[in-house]
Design a protein around this motif. Structure first.
Motif, PDB file in Angstrom:
ATOM      1  N   SER A 195      -4.317 -19.218 -15.254  1.00 53.42           N
ATOM      2  CA  SER A 195      -5.309 -19.949 -14.466  1.00 53.42           C
ATOM      3  C   SER A 195      -5.341 -19.491 -13.012  1.00 53.42           C
ATOM      4  O   SER A 195      -6.410 -19.383 -12.400  1.00 53.42           O
ATOM      5  CB  SER A 195      -5.019 -21.450 -14.529  1.00 53.42           C
ATOM      6  OG  SER A 195      -5.128 -21.920 -15.842  1.00 53.42           O
ATOM      7  N   CYS A 242     -10.023 -23.008 -16.869  1.00 54.01           N
ATOM      8  CA  CYS A 242      -9.533 -24.355 -16.571  1.00 54.01           C
ATOM      9  C   CYS A 242     -10.561 -25.047 -15.667  1.00 54.01           C
ATOM     10  O   CYS A 242     -11.499 -24.413 -15.187  1.00 54.01           O
ATOM     11  CB  CYS A 242      -8.166 -24.283 -15.897  1.00 54.01           C
ATOM     12  SG  CYS A 242      -8.219 -23.564 -14.245  1.00 54.01           S
ATOM     13  N   PRO A 243     -10.422 -26.346 -15.392  1.00 56.27           N
ATOM     14  CA  PRO A 243     -11.404 -27.038 -14.551  1.00 56.27           C
ATOM     15  C   PRO A 243     -11.617 -26.399 -13.186  1.00 56.27           C
ATOM     16  O   PRO A 243     -12.743 -26.330 -12.694  1.00 56.27           O
ATOM     17  CB  PRO A 243     -10.816 -28.449 -14.432  1.00 56.27           C
ATOM     18  CG  PRO A 243     -10.079 -28.641 -15.713  1.00 56.27           C
ATOM     19  CD  PRO A 243      -9.478 -27.301 -16.018  1.00 56.27           C
ATOM     20  N   THR A 244     -10.542 -25.897 -12.542  1.00 61.80           N
ATOM     21  CA  THR A 244     -10.698 -25.276 -11.221  1.00 61.80           C
ATOM     22  C   THR A 244     -11.485 -23.978 -11.305  1.00 61.80           C
ATOM     23  O   THR A 244     -12.424 -23.751 -10.530  1.00 61.80           O
ATOM     24  CB  THR A 244      -9.321 -25.006 -10.588  1.00 61.80           C
ATOM     25  OG1 THR A 244      -8.582 -26.213 -10.526  1.00 61.80           O
ATOM     26  CG2 THR A 244      -9.484 -24.451  -9.180  1.00 61.80           C
ATOM     27  N   ALA A 278     -13.435 -23.161 -13.693  1.00 59.58           N
ATOM     28  CA  ALA A 278     -14.774 -23.484 -14.196  1.00 59.58           C
ATOM     29  C   ALA A 278     -15.709 -23.847 -13.054  1.00 59.58           C
ATOM     30  O   ALA A 278     -16.896 -23.509 -13.072  1.00 59.58           O
ATOM     31  CB  ALA A 278     -14.694 -24.629 -15.202  1.00 59.58           C
ATOM     32  N   HIS A 279     -15.190 -24.553 -12.052  1.00 57.34           N
ATOM     33  CA  HIS A 279     -16.018 -24.915 -10.894  1.00 57.34           C
ATOM     34  C   HIS A 279     -16.490 -23.661 -10.164  1.00 57.34           C
ATOM     35  O   HIS A 279     -17.653 -23.551  -9.762  1.00 57.34           O
ATOM     36  CB  HIS A 279     -15.228 -25.812  -9.944  1.00 57.34           C
ATOM     37  CG  HIS A 279     -15.961 -26.108  -8.674  1.00 57.34           C
ATOM     38  ND1 HIS A 279     -17.065 -26.924  -8.629  1.00 57.34           N
ATOM     39  CD2 HIS A 279     -15.752 -25.672  -7.396  1.00 57.34           C
ATOM     40  CE1 HIS A 279     -17.513 -26.987  -7.380  1.00 57.34           C
ATOM     41  NE2 HIS A 279     -16.730 -26.243  -6.614  1.00 57.34           N
ATOM     42  N   PHE A 331     -12.016 -23.000 -23.250  1.00 63.26           N
ATOM     43  CA  PHE A 331     -12.406 -23.891 -22.164  1.00 63.26           C
ATOM     44  C   PHE A 331     -11.448 -25.088 -22.188  1.00 63.26           C
ATOM     45  O   PHE A 331     -11.488 -25.900 -23.113  1.00 63.26           O
ATOM     46  CB  PHE A 331     -13.854 -24.349 -22.336  1.00 63.26           C
ATOM     47  CG  PHE A 331     -14.842 -23.224 -22.262  1.00 63.26           C
ATOM     48  CD1 PHE A 331     -15.295 -22.766 -21.032  1.00 63.26           C
ATOM     49  CD2 PHE A 331     -15.297 -22.600 -23.416  1.00 63.26           C
ATOM     50  CE1 PHE A 331     -16.200 -21.723 -20.957  1.00 63.26           C
ATOM     51  CE2 PHE A 331     -16.198 -21.556 -23.348  1.00 63.26           C
ATOM     52  CZ  PHE A 331     -16.653 -21.110 -22.116  1.00 63.26           C
ATOM     53  N   ASN A 373      -9.625 -28.596 -21.017  1.00 53.62           N
ATOM     54  CA  ASN A 373      -9.837 -29.897 -20.363  1.00 53.62           C
ATOM     55  C   ASN A 373     -11.282 -30.116 -19.916  1.00 53.62           C
ATOM     56  O   ASN A 373     -11.579 -30.362 -18.745  1.00 53.62           O
ATOM     57  CB  ASN A 373      -8.907 -30.043 -19.146  1.00 53.62           C
ATOM     58  CG  ASN A 373      -7.450 -29.922 -19.527  1.00 53.62           C
ATOM     59  OD1 ASN A 373      -7.044 -30.393 -20.585  1.00 53.62           O
ATOM     60  ND2 ASN A 373      -6.667 -29.270 -18.683  1.00 53.62           N
ATOM     61  N   SER A 378     -13.642 -28.168 -19.346  1.00 52.74           N
ATOM     62  CA  SER A 378     -14.176 -27.249 -18.334  1.00 52.74           C
ATOM     63  C   SER A 378     -15.542 -26.690 -18.731  1.00 52.74           C
ATOM     64  O   SER A 378     -16.281 -26.195 -17.872  1.00 52.74           O
ATOM     65  CB  SER A 378     -13.190 -26.090 -18.105  1.00 52.74           C
ATOM     66  OG  SER A 378     -12.915 -25.409 -19.312  1.00 52.74           O
ATOM     67  N   ASP A 406     -18.527 -28.042 -16.581  1.00 48.33           N
ATOM     68  CA  ASP A 406     -18.841 -27.381 -15.304  1.00 48.33           C
ATOM     69  C   ASP A 406     -19.617 -26.098 -15.530  1.00 48.33           C
ATOM     70  O   ASP A 406     -20.556 -25.776 -14.794  1.00 48.33           O
ATOM     71  CB  ASP A 406     -17.550 -27.075 -14.535  1.00 48.33           C
ATOM     72  CG  ASP A 406     -17.105 -28.244 -13.671  1.00 48.33           C
ATOM     73  OD1 ASP A 406     -17.986 -29.015 -13.253  1.00 48.33           O
ATOM     74  OD2 ASP A 406     -15.898 -28.384 -13.438  1.00 48.33           O
TER      75      ASP A 406
END
Length: 466
Positions: A98, A125-127, A129-130, A151, A153, A155, A158
């Motif tokens: 990540s 990951c979510p970060t 993905a942003h 993908f 959590n 993600s 996003d």
């Protein structure tokens, strides 16, 4: 000890890599694509690559495995790529940490000239993905490929937001990403379809959407006015999912190509789709239903659909066990349908009887151009019947029956008649053609003596016209 010459200070570099770095540093105009996937580079080599790329203006395509990249190597390379104004296409592979994914995406968001972006064997990951969300809003980006990518959590939400906001992306691939493991994942894609007004092609094969996921996706398809291609191969779709797609087919305003191959819609799903294709409003031109276990009953429904449908151009029914009875259904339908151009009945348990029944209708078919019947139990007897039918059919320009050495002579003659059709044998159907047409026709055939001889033997007066 003079350490500057030691392997401790400067480890040996592979010769091919030294040469590559030199060409990059020299801005070799012939080197426009950089691919480092079979040869995986480590952090030290990544830093040297970054240095060689710093002032390079010739590289336009980068395909890179990040398997061994961590920390400073990833930072060095990502920062240089982010500053390069010439690179138009980037593919990153094996980006599984990540921290490194965040590093790359952060710098790639500065690349406003990218037209294609691809991830393979990566984790989002979510970060990250942003940041990917921001990258996807690049106004020059036209194609995005997310293949074998996880993908984490939620993600994907996003990523879909970035795709929804895009005003340039035309083609989207999300392949083998386990979409459908949660209900919300397909919901995000459905919302994307309903709101995005630039997406033209969407490839979602090898996921896990199932019937419930496809039902959601179909709802999103109702609000879409631009999608022309939808690929749902290998998604665990059954009859219920096929029914949902069938219901929206007449209401879609742009969908022309649909693949539901390698699912299990069976005869019920095939019948539902046939009904949807015959409703007013359906503009679908290509349908791939290969490997769906539709059988004879499904073949009957689809053949009956062809009696009235005037939009469908290509139908792939390979690996469906339609049998000789199914082949006969299609032969009878194609005697009246003149809009279907390509039909594949590959590996469908069609024997000599099925080949003979299809061959008997070939002389009266006016639309079909390509027929695939390979990998069926058709021997010399069935191939000979097809040959006899082909002699009186001037439309088919591609016919694949098999490659068995036992009836090689028959297949060779089939190829001969196919060449005649490719050369325009249908012209003999027309009367009162201008004399000026024949010199042009003969000139085009001058290099193929067999075809030329046939034309002259069929119409010897051509020589007087010329």
């Amino acid at each position: 000890m003079w350490l500057s010459q030691s392997s401790l200070m400067r480890p040996e570099m592979p010769e091919w890599l030294e040469e590559l770095f030199q060409r990059l540093s020299d801005n070799d105009p012939k080197l426009t694509s950089l691919e480092l996937t079979h040869h995986r580079i480590d952090d030290r080599q990544a830093r040297m690559l970054a240095k060689a790329l710093k002032d390079n203006t010739s590289i336009q395509v980068v395909i890179l495995s990040c398997f061994h990249l961590v920390d400073d190597g990833a930072y060095a390379l990502a920062s240089v790529l982010g500053q390069n104004a010439k690179i138009q296409k980037i593919q990153l592979r094996d980006l599984r940490i990540s921290r490194e994914a965040v590093t790359f995406f952060r710098y790639l968001t500065h690349m406003r000239q990218l037209t294609e972006f691809s991830l393979r064997h990566c984790q989002v990951c979510p970060t990250s993905a942003h940041l990917l969300n921001v990258l996807l809003q690049n106004k020059n980006l036209q194609e995005v490929r997310l293949v074998d990518t996880q993908f984490l959590n939620a993600s994907l939400a996003d990523v879909c937001q970035g795709l929804q906001a895009s005003t340039s992306i035309r083609r989207l691939y999300i392949v083998n990403a386990n979409i459908g493991s949660t209900v919300d994942e397909v919901k995000y894609l459905a919302q994307l379809l309903a709101s995005n007004d630039t997406l033209e092609e969407m490839y979602l094969s090898e996921n896990n959407m199932g019937d419930q996921g496809v039902i959601q996706l179909a709802e999103g398809l109702l609000g879409n006015q631009t999608l022309q291609v939808l690929d749902l191969r290998s998604n665990g779709i059954g009859a219920e999912g096929a029914l949902a797609i069938s219901a929206v087919l007449p209401q879609t305003r742009s969908l022309k190509r649909l693949s539901i191959a390698m699912n299990d819609i069976c005869d019920v799903g095939a019948s539902a789709l046939a009904e949807g294709l015959n409703r007013n409003g359906s503009i679908l031109e290509e349908l791939d239903l290969s490997e769906n276990n539709i059988g004879e009953v499904g073949a009957c429904s689809l053949a009956n659909m062809l009696l009235t449908n005037t939009r469908l151009r290509c139908l792939n029914l390979a690996f469906n066990r339609v049998g000789s009875t199914g082949a006969a259904y299609f032969a009878n339908a194609l005697e009246h349908n003149d809009t279907l151009l390509r039909l594949s009945l590959r590996r469908n348990n069609i024997d000599n009887l099925g080949a003979s029944m299809f061959a008997s209708k070939l002389p009266t078919m006016r639309g079909l151009k390509e027929l695939v019947m390979v990998n069926n139990p058709i021997d010399q007897e069935g191939s000979t019947d097809l040959l006899n039918g082909l002699r009186r059919n001037m439309e088919i320009v591609y016919l694949q029956v098999g490659d068995s050495k036992s009836h090689h002579c028959v297949l060779k003659e089939i190829f001969h008649w196919i060449r005649l059709n490719q050369a325009g044998r249908r012209i003999f159907r027309q009367s009162n053609l201008p004399v000026s047409v024949w010199p042009q026709m003969l000139g085009r055939l001058a290099s193929d003596t067999d075809v030329l001889y046939h034309f002259l033997s069929q119409k010897p007066e051509i020589l007087e016209m010329c």
